[in-house]
Structure formats: structure tokens, C-alpha cells
Design a protein around this motif. Structure first.
Motif: not given
Length: 356
Positions: A31-53
Motif C-alpha cells: 500500500g501507498v498512503v499519501l498524507a496531507n494536513l486536513g480539512t474541515p467537512d464544511d465552513t459552518d461553526y460546528w464543523s470548523m470548531r471540530r476541525y480546529l479543536g
């Protein structure tokens, strides 16, 4: 072993001499897995809070004592920052796919790397991607690859320069994922490729391509890297030094005079001293010094993201123009350019040696 399997479902089979109720076993693959930093699932408050948390709770990113940092994070920062970060993400969001550009680009890179490796090695290699924060998560992808028969995995953090808040935390998460597996695959982590000739050449090609479209060339090329606290450098993190070397190798590949290419750092966060000079301040200084035309490139980012599409092309650009600059040119990240994909594949072929 796998050559003696009796196939009873696609990609998996029952061992020839195993009991009828033996679990299906997939043919062995790498297997080869390319790994990147990440992203929120959406731009709403709770999606951003979950990602930033998740992001800001990572001790590789913010290494203050939890008793001191977590109350500040949970009660103050995460009550306000999801709004500003959500606004920044919304300004660059891929509305057609309803996802961040980082996710779109990383998927495209993965598909192109998969095409290249499949052409060379057939079904012996499986290629996928994961995110350190958000989705698709590292544990879910590694588990899926293991189920697909990947007994050996090359884990590739897409950071040219090694940094403990980037490369190291991606690797940490991969190894934490292995701790929960009954049958662990063997794993190799790909080292920093900041001086790989194919990577440096791809950077140089990207600059030449952009300059070729301009009526007048910039008088300065600013290589802007994501910053880190200066303390990290003093504690042994090689990131700052590798950034400096990437800039020098890029300058040499372009044949530019030494004084026309600079190294700066962006995205400072928190009160302590960070490595510098800060990009947002330096571009203003260049404008005031008479450099009306500059270009900015981001060699530390393998994919365009909020730090490049919003911070550089909006905040840093505005700083340059407000100080009297006239022509601000952004050189996009390497993304899924042909020469970048070839560079990634060359790095992977080295790490796959002996496994295929």
C-alpha cells in the motif's frame, strides 16, 4: 500462500486448506498512503470548531501544558476562531464539490500517482490518501488498506521539508493507528524530500511557467514557508534549515542572482517569537523599497490550501499593494502538475525498493 487461495469474492479468498468458515483473506499487496494536513467537512461553526479543536489540541502543533492550554482553547479560542476561519474557508471553498481545495487537490494527486504506479506495477500496489485532521482519517484509511491485503504500507506525508508539527504528527497518527490493529502491516515512512532534484526542478518549472505569462518579470521572488516558533529550531527541528536550502536550490535551478530570491515565513500564531521574517511584513517592506513587482511561491505546501489561496492571495497581497506595490504574482503550489507527480513517484519508487 495467496497463490493457493480459492476465490470466493472480489479481492479476497479462502485459503485452500482452511476450514469453510475461515475469514476471507485478500491477496497480499503493498500500500501507498499519501498524507496531507486536513480539512474541515464544511465552513459552518460546528464543523470548523471540530476541525480546529482536533488541530489545536495536537501537542505537536501547540506543546503548552494541557492544564494551561486547554481552558484557553476550549473557552476562548474555539468560541471565536471558528467564525473567522470559516469565513476564510468559505472564500476559497470548492462549491462544485462542496469541499476544500486541499481535499480536491490531494484526491487528484492520489489518482495520478495511482495511475503511474499501476502502470508500472499493476495490482501489486494500492494507493490511497488520508488526512491528519478531519476526513478521510488516517485510522480509517490504514484499516481499509489492511483489509485490502496491504501487508506492507509506504506512508508518505506530503511535506517536502520535515517539521515536527507536520511530518512528525502525521507519522505519529499512523503509528497510533497501528496500535489498534490485530494484524499490523509493516510500515515505512517517507523522509523529507526538500532537496530531491525532481522536486526542485518542478518548483523551478512552475516559476518559469508563471513568469512566461507576465509582460514584465518580478524584481523579487519571495519563497514563503509556513512558520514555526523559533524555539523549535533551537530544540533541533530541522524545518527552518531545510526551508533555507530549498530556496537556495530553487534559486540555483532558476539561475537567479542571490539577492533576487528571499525566504520568509507566514501564519504566525500565539505570543512567542517565531522564525522570520514574516511574509506579510516583508512584502510591504519590499514595496516601500521600490519593488513594485514581486512574486510569491510556497514551496512547503504540496497543495494549494487556505494558507495559500486565502492568506497569501488575500492578506499578504493586500499588504504589498497597500504599501505601494503594483504587481503581485502568486506562483501556485505544485498540486497535480505532471512534473510534481513524477517527482512524487520517483520518491515513492525509492521507498518501495525491495517490497516490489
Amino acid at each position: 500462500m495467496t497463490s493457493k487461495m480459492e476465490k470466493d469474492q472480489p479481492g479476497a479468498g479462502r485459503l485452500a486448506h482452511a476450514p469453510a468458515d475461515h475469514p476471507a483473506v485478500a491477496p497480499a499487496r503493498v500500500g501507498v498512503v499519501l498524507a496531507n494536513l486536513g480539512t474541515p467537512d464544511d465552513t459552518d461553526y460546528w464543523s470548523m470548531r471540530r476541525y480546529l479543536g482536533e488541530f489545536l489540541s495536537d501537542r505537536r502543533v501547540v506543546d503548552y501544558a494541557a492544564w494551561k492550554w486547554q481552558p484557553l482553547l476550549q473557552l476562548v479560542i474555539l468560541s471565536k476562531r471558528p467564525f473567522s476561519s470559516g469565513k476564510a474557508y468559505k472564500s476559497i471553498w470548492n462549491t462544485e464539490r462542496d469541499e476544500s481545495p486541499l481535499l480536491t487537490i490531494t484526491r487528484a494527486q492520489t489518482e495520478r500517482v495511482r495511475e503511474q504506479l499501476t502502470a508500472r506495477h499493476g495490482d501489486a500496489v494500492a494507493v490511497d490518501f488520508c488526512m491528519r485532521y478531519g476526513n478521510p482519517s488516517t485510522p480509517s484509511v490504514l484499516e481499509r488498506m489492511r483489509e485490502q491485503g496491504c501487508e506492507r504500507i509506504v506512508f508518505f506525508p506530503l511535506y517536502p521539508q520535515y517539521g515536527s508539527p507536520t511530518t512528525a504528527t502525521a507519522n505519529d497518527q499512523a503509528f497510533r493507528s497501528l496500535m489498534r490493529m490485530k494484524w499490523q502491516p509493516a510500515i515505512r515512512t517517507v523522509p523529507a524530500y526538500f532537496e530531491h532534484p525532481a522536486y526542485v526542478q518542478a518548483l523551478a518549472n512552475s516559476v518559469r511557467d508563471v513568469y512566461a505569462e507576465l509582460e514584465q518579470p518580478p524584481t523579487r521572488l519571495v519563497a514563503s514557508y509556513h512558520g514555526v516558533p523559533e524555539r523549535y529550531l533551537l530544540e533541533g527541528d530541522p524545518y527552518h534549515c531545510q526551508c533555507q536550502k530549498t530556496t537556495r536550490l530553487l534559486r540555483d535551478a532558476l539561475g537567479f542572482p542571490a539577492e533576487t530570491v528571499e525566504t520568509t515565513f507566514q501564519s504566525q500564531f500565539g505570543p512567542e517569537k517565531w522564525v522570520g521574517p514574516p511574509t506579510v511584513d516583508r512584502v510591504a517592506e519590499l514595496a516601500r523599497a521600490g519593488h513594485k513587482r514581486i512574486a510569491v511561491i510556497s514551496p512547503a505546501f504540496s497543495s494549494d490550501c487556505v494558507e495559500t489561496l486565502e492568506e497569501i492571495q488575500q492578506e499578504i497581497r493586500d499588504s504589498f499593494l497597500a504599501a505601494g506595490g503594483e504587481q503581485f504574482t502568486y506562483v501556485p503550489c505544485l498540486n497535480d502538475r505532471d512534473d510534481h507527480i513524477e517527482a512524487l513517484v520517483q520518491v515513492l519508487e525509492t521507498e518501495l525498493a525491495g517490497w516490489l
